[in-house]
Design an enzyme around this catalytic site. Structure first.
Site, PDB file in Angstrom:
ATOM      1  N   ASP A  50      -4.998  -6.024  30.549  1.00  0.00           N
ATOM      2  CA  ASP A  50      -4.928  -7.166  29.630  1.00  0.00           C
ATOM      3  C   ASP A  50      -4.883  -8.496  30.387  1.00  0.00           C
ATOM      4  OD1 ASP A  50      -4.864  -8.309  27.117  1.00  0.00           O
ATOM      5  OD2 ASP A  50      -2.681  -8.273  26.975  1.00  0.00           O
ATOM      6  N   ARG A  56      -7.560 -14.878  28.780  1.00  0.00           N
ATOM      7  CA  ARG A  56      -6.764 -16.037  29.237  1.00  0.00           C
ATOM      8  C   ARG A  56      -7.212 -16.475  30.626  1.00  0.00           C
ATOM      9  NH1 ARG A  56      -1.320 -13.161  28.436  1.00  0.00           N
ATOM     10  NH2 ARG A  56      -2.750 -11.461  27.972  1.00  0.00           N
ATOM     11  N   ASN A 105     -10.064  -3.908  18.597  1.00  0.00           N
ATOM     12  CA  ASN A 105     -10.841  -4.959  19.265  1.00  0.00           C
ATOM     13  C   ASN A 105     -12.134  -5.328  18.506  1.00  0.00           C
ATOM     14  OD1 ASN A 105      -9.876  -3.910  22.624  1.00  0.00           O
ATOM     15  ND2 ASN A 105      -9.073  -5.609  21.414  1.00  0.00           N
ATOM     16  N   ARG A 133       3.835  -4.890  25.084  1.00  0.00           N
ATOM     17  CA  ARG A 133       3.615  -4.021  23.924  1.00  0.00           C
ATOM     18  C   ARG A 133       2.569  -2.977  24.289  1.00  0.00           C
ATOM     19  NH1 ARG A 133       1.875  -9.179  21.663  1.00  0.00           N
ATOM     20  NH2 ARG A 133      -0.341  -9.448  22.067  1.00  0.00           N
TER      21      ARG A 133
HETATM   22  C1  IPE Z   1      -5.217  -4.012  24.468  1.00  0.00           C
HETATM   23  O1  IPE Z   1      -5.273  -5.375  24.659  1.00  0.00           O
HETATM   24  C2  IPE Z   1      -6.596  -3.416  24.511  1.00  0.00           C
HETATM   25  C3  IPE Z   1      -7.256  -3.377  25.806  1.00  0.00           C
HETATM   26  C4  IPE Z   1      -6.769  -3.798  26.935  1.00  0.00           C
HETATM   27  C5  IPE Z   1      -8.569  -2.775  25.803  1.00  0.00           C
HETATM   28  P1  IPE Z   1      -5.345  -6.406  23.449  1.00  0.00           P
HETATM   29  O2  IPE Z   1      -5.421  -7.733  24.059  1.00  0.00           O
HETATM   30  O3  IPE Z   1      -6.416  -6.008  22.506  1.00  0.00           O
HETATM   31  O4  IPE Z   1      -3.942  -6.179  22.746  1.00  0.00           O
HETATM   32  P2  IPE Z   1      -3.197  -7.118  21.689  1.00  0.00           P
HETATM   33  O5  IPE Z   1      -4.127  -7.314  20.540  1.00  0.00           O
HETATM   34  O6  IPE Z   1      -2.869  -8.381  22.373  1.00  0.00           O
HETATM   35  O7  IPE Z   1      -1.970  -6.354  21.338  1.00  0.00           O
HETATM   36  C1  IPE Z   2      -8.187  -7.284  27.783  1.00  0.00           C
HETATM   37  O1  IPE Z   2      -8.172  -8.640  27.969  1.00  0.00           O
HETATM   38  C2  IPE Z   2      -9.579  -6.751  27.775  1.00  0.00           C
HETATM   39  C3  IPE Z   2     -10.031  -6.254  26.472  1.00  0.00           C
HETATM   40  C4  IPE Z   2      -9.344  -6.191  25.369  1.00  0.00           C
HETATM   41  C5  IPE Z   2     -11.394  -5.809  26.444  1.00  0.00           C
HETATM   42  P1  IPE Z   2      -8.111  -9.649  26.723  1.00  0.00           P
HETATM   43  O2  IPE Z   2      -9.499  -9.982  26.339  1.00  0.00           O
HETATM   44  O3  IPE Z   2      -7.268  -9.090  25.656  1.00  0.00           O
HETATM   45  O4  IPE Z   2      -7.416 -10.894  27.389  1.00  0.00           O
HETATM   46  P2  IPE Z   2      -6.333 -11.846  26.722  1.00  0.00           P
HETATM   47  O5  IPE Z   2      -5.154 -10.978  26.386  1.00  0.00           O
HETATM   48  O6  IPE Z   2      -6.970 -12.419  25.506  1.00  0.00           O
HETATM   49  O7  IPE Z   2      -6.035 -12.828  27.777  1.00  0.00           O
HETATM   50 MG    MG Z   3      -5.243  -9.238  25.280  1.00  0.00          MG
END
Ligand code: IPE
Ligand code: IPE
Ligand code: MG
Length: 225
Positions: A12, A16, A60, A179
């Site tokens: 994750d 950002r 997602n 989480r």
């Molecule tokens: C979890 O990250 C899913 C992956 C890393 C693929 P998210 O960024 O989707 O999780 P939430 O929505 O912040 O909980």
């Molecule tokens: C996790 O990074 C990757 C995927 C869910 C594919 P994010 O895209 O959720 O990155 P943040 O949490 O928005 O920074």
């Molecule tokens: Mg994320």
């Protein structure tokens, strides 16, 4: 010293990182892919048998189309151009999640890569794609119900996407968020969880090794004393 058979990662923080460093979320996803490659190589070095990577969750799909298309474009490129990393290191690729939602070309590439690497036995990468834990548990229980089988721990286990995969020893979530986001809820009943402040593109082999070392020294009780 605890043995490490299985490490699972919630990668994750890409979005950002992209906004902070390049003013686009997608640039963060591209940078995150470099970390994926580094952690795969380090996992082979560390003789880890299973590496499970949360790549795309069932939730997602709520993201803007341009981001979803970019993510699947990256996946397609990875499967087309980086297969030699898997072949060279004798890595088997397995998809956990529901493949039905993917385009024909992605499905074709995923199946091809799974078949091409199926005999590899140094490490297995479980790519969690369109994966959601609640969906996985509901499917498993429905299958048992349809076959009039007992709802037992063993039968549920054997009907999850992770059938034949040992439960993770370690779960890492990068991105300074504490989480689980619907990831491996059944399988992590006794997993040691590490929340990492760094965003995924900034996560290094050194950070990874530090977590592995910490884990090795933990006292795991599994309910015992
Ligand atoms: C979890 O990250 C899913 C992956 C890393 C693929 P998210 O960024 O989707 O999780 P939430 O929505 O912040 O909980
Ligand atoms: C996790 O990074 C990757 C995927 C869910 C594919 P994010 O895209 O959720 O990155 P943040 O949490 O928005 O920074
Ligand atoms: Mg994320």
């Amino acid at each position: 010293m605890n043995p490490i058979n299985h490490v699972a990662i919630i990668m994750d923080g890409n979005g950002r990182w992209g906004l902070r460093n390049k003013s686009s979320r997608n640039a963060g996803h591209k940078a995150g892919l470099k970390t994926v490659e580094k952690i795969i190589i380090e996992s082979v070095k560390q003789k880890i048998r299973h590496l499970t990577l949360y790549t795309f969750s069932t939730e997602n799909w709520k993201r803007p189309k341009n981001e979803i298309d970019f993510l699947f474009g990256l996946l397609e490129n990875f499967l087309k151009n980086k297969i030699e990393i898997l072949v060279k290191n004798k890595i088997k690729l397995k998809i956990i999640g529901d493949k039905k939602a993917f385009s024909k070309s992605i499905k074709f590439l995923l199946n091809k890569t799974e078949t091409k690497t199926s005999k590899n036995n140094v490490m297995q990468i479980n790519l969690a794609l369109n994966y959601g834990s609640k969906n996985e548990i509901i499917n498993a229980v429905s299958k048992l119900n349809n076959q009039k089988l007992k709802i037992s721990e063993e039968n549920i286990q054997n009907n999850l996407f992770t059938k034949n995969i040992p439960d993770p020893d370690i779960l890492i979530r990068t991105g300074d968020t504490k989480r689980l986001s619907n990831f491996l809820l059944w399988q992590i009943a006794y997993t040691e969880i590490f929340f990492e402040k760094k965003l995924w593109p900034d996560f290094t082999e050194h950070d990874f090794k530090k977590i592995l070392e910490k884990f090795k020294k933990l006292k795991r009780n599994f309910g015992n004393i």
